[in-house]
Design a protein around this motif. Structure first.
Motif, short mmCIF file in Angstrom:
data_model
loop_
_atom_site.label_atom_id
_atom_site.label_comp_id
_atom_site.label_asym_id
_atom_site.label_seq_id
_atom_site.Cartn_x
_atom_site.Cartn_y
_atom_site.Cartn_z
N ILE A 201 0.86 -1.19 0.00
CA ILE A 201 0.00 0.00 0.00
C ILE A 201 0.89 1.24 0.00
O ILE A 201 1.60 1.50 0.97
CB ILE A 201 -0.95 0.03 1.21
N ARG A 202 0.87 1.95 -1.11
CA ARG A 202 1.65 3.18 -1.23
C ARG A 202 0.78 4.40 -0.96
O ARG A 202 -0.42 4.37 -1.21
CB ARG A 202 2.24 3.31 -2.64
N ASP A 203 1.41 5.46 -0.45
CA ASP A 203 0.67 6.71 -0.31
C ASP A 203 0.13 7.15 -1.67
O ASP A 203 0.79 6.95 -2.70
CB ASP A 203 1.58 7.81 0.26
N GLN A 204 -1.06 7.71 -1.65
CA GLN A 204 -1.72 8.08 -2.91
C GLN A 204 -1.14 9.40 -3.43
O GLN A 204 -1.41 10.46 -2.86
CB GLN A 204 -3.22 8.22 -2.68
N LEU B 266 6.56 14.12 -14.25
CA LEU B 266 5.25 13.91 -14.85
C LEU B 266 5.37 14.11 -16.36
O LEU B 266 5.84 15.16 -16.81
CB LEU B 266 4.23 14.89 -14.27
N THR B 267 4.98 13.11 -17.14
CA THR B 267 5.15 13.21 -18.59
C THR B 267 3.83 13.40 -19.34
O THR B 267 3.78 14.09 -20.34
CB THR B 267 5.87 11.96 -19.14
N MET B 268 2.75 12.78 -18.84
CA MET B 268 1.49 12.84 -19.57
C MET B 268 0.38 12.41 -18.63
O MET B 268 0.61 11.71 -17.64
CB MET B 268 1.53 11.90 -20.79
N VAL B 269 -0.85 12.85 -18.92
CA VAL B 269 -1.99 12.40 -18.13
C VAL B 269 -3.12 11.99 -19.06
O VAL B 269 -3.35 12.62 -20.11
CB VAL B 269 -2.47 13.50 -17.15
N THR B 270 -3.81 10.91 -18.70
CA THR B 270 -4.94 10.39 -19.46
C THR B 270 -6.11 10.19 -18.53
O THR B 270 -5.97 9.59 -17.46
CB THR B 270 -4.59 9.04 -20.13
N TRP B 271 -7.27 10.71 -18.91
CA TRP B 271 -8.51 10.40 -18.19
C TRP B 271 -9.17 9.21 -18.87
O TRP B 271 -9.32 9.19 -20.09
CB TRP B 271 -9.46 11.60 -18.19
N GLY C 107 -20.22 6.06 -13.60
CA GLY C 107 -19.14 5.08 -13.67
C GLY C 107 -17.90 5.63 -12.99
O GLY C 107 -17.95 6.62 -12.25
N LYS C 108 -16.78 4.97 -13.24
CA LYS C 108 -15.50 5.40 -12.67
C LYS C 108 -14.75 6.26 -13.67
O LYS C 108 -14.67 5.91 -14.85
CB LYS C 108 -14.65 4.17 -12.30
N TYR C 109 -14.18 7.35 -13.18
CA TYR C 109 -13.35 8.23 -13.99
C TYR C 109 -11.95 8.21 -13.38
O TYR C 109 -11.76 8.59 -12.23
CB TYR C 109 -13.94 9.63 -14.04
N ILE C 110 -10.99 7.73 -14.16
CA ILE C 110 -9.64 7.46 -13.68
C ILE C 110 -8.68 8.49 -14.24
O ILE C 110 -8.54 8.62 -15.46
CB ILE C 110 -9.20 6.04 -14.10
N CYS C 111 -8.02 9.23 -13.35
CA CYS C 111 -7.00 10.19 -13.74
C CYS C 111 -5.66 9.47 -13.63
O CYS C 111 -5.17 9.20 -12.52
CB CYS C 111 -7.04 11.40 -12.82
N GLN D 127 -2.41 6.49 -10.47
CA GLN D 127 -3.76 6.91 -10.81
C GLN D 127 -4.63 7.14 -9.58
O GLN D 127 -4.33 6.68 -8.48
CB GLN D 127 -4.44 5.86 -11.71
N GLY D 128 -5.69 7.91 -9.79
CA GLY D 128 -6.72 8.13 -8.79
C GLY D 128 -8.07 7.91 -9.44
O GLY D 128 -8.25 8.21 -10.63
N ILE D 129 -9.03 7.42 -8.68
CA ILE D 129 -10.33 7.02 -9.24
C ILE D 129 -11.45 7.81 -8.56
O ILE D 129 -11.55 7.83 -7.33
CB ILE D 129 -10.57 5.51 -9.07
N THR D 130 -12.30 8.41 -9.38
CA THR D 130 -13.51 9.09 -8.90
C THR D 130 -14.73 8.35 -9.40
O THR D 130 -14.84 8.05 -10.60
CB THR D 130 -13.56 10.54 -9.42
N SER D 131 -15.65 8.03 -8.51
CA SER D 131 -16.94 7.44 -8.91
C SER D 131 -17.94 8.57 -9.12
O SER D 131 -18.20 9.35 -8.19
CB SER D 131 -17.44 6.47 -7.85
N LEU D 132 -18.48 8.65 -10.33
CA LEU D 132 -19.48 9.67 -10.64
C LEU D 132 -20.87 9.06 -10.49
O LEU D 132 -21.19 8.05 -11.13
CB LEU D 132 -19.29 10.21 -12.05
N VAL D 133 -21.68 9.66 -9.63
CA VAL D 133 -23.04 9.19 -9.38
C VAL D 133 -24.01 10.26 -9.87
O VAL D 133 -23.90 11.44 -9.49
CB VAL D 133 -23.26 8.93 -7.88
N ILE D 134 -24.95 9.87 -10.72
CA ILE D 134 -25.96 10.81 -11.25
C ILE D 134 -27.30 10.46 -10.63
O ILE D 134 -27.86 9.38 -10.89
CB ILE D 134 -26.04 10.75 -12.79
#
Length: 493
Positions: free
Chosen positions: A254-257, A287-292, A349-353, A364-371
């Motif tokens: 378990i690494r620090d986020q 940091l080289t690049m980011v993808t959602w 759904g899940k949105y992953i940065c 990466q970090g994960i956000t759950s989007l609830v509508i």
């Protein structure tokens, strides 16, 4: 030969036990079974109290060939590891070693490491005393991931499967947790004739088998909301017939986020949602690049937004292609947040940065989007002109199960902090805190009540533009809100 030795082990064990009174002082495990790639511990200890221990030597005796000294310890000198097939992979289990307990460990064991491992003491006055362990390396029948890395708050999947042929009968599977200090706990048990069982442990309430019902051929588990204290070894152990127990070991790290996101964002159809992302690691990380990435409820993953500092932002084909953008600030690697306009129920759904970083690889970090269904009814946009009176409508549509306790109107400018501008509680007089619209704002035009706390602003100005949020405090669901964008256009006169 070695296999003859294995076949004769029961007799040797009887002999060893009967010779205890005749001077068997060295305690070892007669047989240790491991699999390629694992770390094996070969235990050794001395039980006699009248002997003087002067030195210990571990000796390897292959199936056919000469004996080799592989580890030597004398209390007046540093440990020594002579040239051998295990040099660089062998070490004493404690540092510094102890003569009373000179156990060793060998990392990344290979099939060629099989043979006899002899723990031999030089003692006074009786001379040499020894114990012999037979190391057996079997092909790995239990398939697991050797290491799984996760971050606090995430859900981790620990994979397990069995690959042996039809001759092996699988009867039961037990997941065992082994902490860094060696304590072992059963954490999940499955037998096909009974319901799954989760004994008391640090992960009880957060652990479950990945499939329902579980399957002996694939008894993978998942642990939700992982913590730093969950680190350790997770052992998937099968009870099999006729070969007895077989196991595979996964080390959970378990690494620090380093990627900061909101774990959950709740919105309503038609609104604009902001998904926050930032990186907190120190200067050693490039940091080289980011993808959602969007991950639907059925597991399909789509790249929806890509940013590289040397190129223009890219929004690949997706369900949000025409509604997504980096922002609200111009994109940069330290803050590649996105916003999605006019959200729909199908956007859930899940949105992953996900960052591409050097030298650690992907983070990466994960956000759950609830509508949720829109319970607060407002006009998404109201257009007015300087000097006019504008009505901002608000109402609540939920059923009788929801208790409305209070309502607050909040102003959010294009750039700046949110400001309370009007507050209503049925037990008190309406309140209008200090703001840019104080003296021009009031509830109305209808009689004021919680079901319809609309407001009006007189003599509107260009500087009044921004978002006006009608936020209810409700029980038991908490706060619910609707957002109106007020646009002030120049008069056409």
């Amino acid at each position: 030969m070695f296999h003859d030795f294995i076949r004769l082990l029961p007799l040797l064990l009887v002999a060893a036990c009967s010779s205890q009174s005749a001077g068997q002082w060295v305690e070892v495990d007669p047989v240790v079974v491991s699999h390629p790639g694992q770390t094996v511990n070969l235990r050794c200890g001395f039980t006699g109290s009248r002997m003087q221990l002067t030195m210990v030597t571990w000796v390897y005796e292959p199936k056919d060939g000469e004996r080799l000294n592989i580890a030597v310890f004398h209390p007046h000198f540093d440990p020594n590891y002579p040239d051998s097939h295990v040099e660089g992979r062998i070490s004493f289990a404690t540092s510094p070693p102890k003569l009373a307990n000179p156990s060793i460990q060998i990392t990344n064991v290979k099939k060629s490491d099989e043979g006899k491992y002899i723990c031999e003491y030089a003692t006074y006055p009786s001379g040499n005393e020894q114990g012999i362990t037979a190391l057996v390396i079997r092909d790995q029948q239990v398939e697991v991931d050797p290491e799984v890395v996760s971050h606090p708050g995430q859900t981790v999947n620990l994979r397990c499967g069995f690959t042996a042929g039809s001759g092996t009968q699988l009867t039961m599977v037990t997941w065992i947790y082994e902490s860094k200090d060696g304590e072992r706990l059963n954490i999940a048990v499955f037998h096909p004739n009974f319901d799954p069982n989760y004994p008391d442990s640090h992960v009880k309430g957060r652990i479950s088998f990945a499939t329902s019902p579980p399957k002996l051929a694939n008894p993978s588990i998942q642990i939700t909301n992982v913590k730093k204290s969950d680190e350790g070894k997770y052992i998937c152990e099968y009870a099999t017939y006729p070969s007895s127990n077989e196991q595979g070991i996964t080390s959970l790290v378990i690494r620090d986020q380093p990627v900061e996101v909101d774990p959950e964002v709740v919105s309503h159809p038609g609104q604009t949602v902001n998904l926050r992302c930032g990186f907190t690691a120190g200067s050693g990380t490039q940091l080289t690049m980011v993808t959602w990435i969007y991950e639907s409820k059925d597991g399909e993953r789509l790249n929806i937004a890509v940013f590289h500092p040397n190129f223009n932002p890219n929004h690949p084909d997706s369900h949000v292609n025409s509604r997504i953008s980096f922002g609200p600030s111009p994109p940069n690697l330290a803050n590649p947040s996105i916003q999605i306009r006019d959200v729909k129920k199908s956007d859930e759904g899940k949105y992953i940065c996900q960052y591409a970083t050097y030298p650690s690889g992907y983070e990466q970090g994960i956000t759950s989007l609830v509508i949720r269904g829109q319970q607060v009814e407002v006009d998404p946009e109201v257009v007015s002109h300087p000097g006019q009176t504008v009505n901002l409508r608000c109402g609540f549509t939920a059923g009788s199960g929801t208790q409305l306790t209070m309502v607050i109107w909040i102003y959010e400018p294009k750039d700046g902090e949110r400001i309370y501008i009007a507050v209503f509680h049925p037990n008190f007089v309406p309140n209008y805190p200090d703001s840019h619209v104080k003296g021009r704002i009031s509830f109305g035009p209808s009689p004021l009540n919680l079901a319809n706390p609309s407001i009006q602003i007189r003599d509107v100005k260009k500087s009044d533009e921004g978002k006006y949020i009608c936020e209810y405090a409700t029980y038991p669901s908490g706060n619910e809100q609707g957002v109106t964008s007020l646009v002030i256009r120049a008069s056409t006169n």
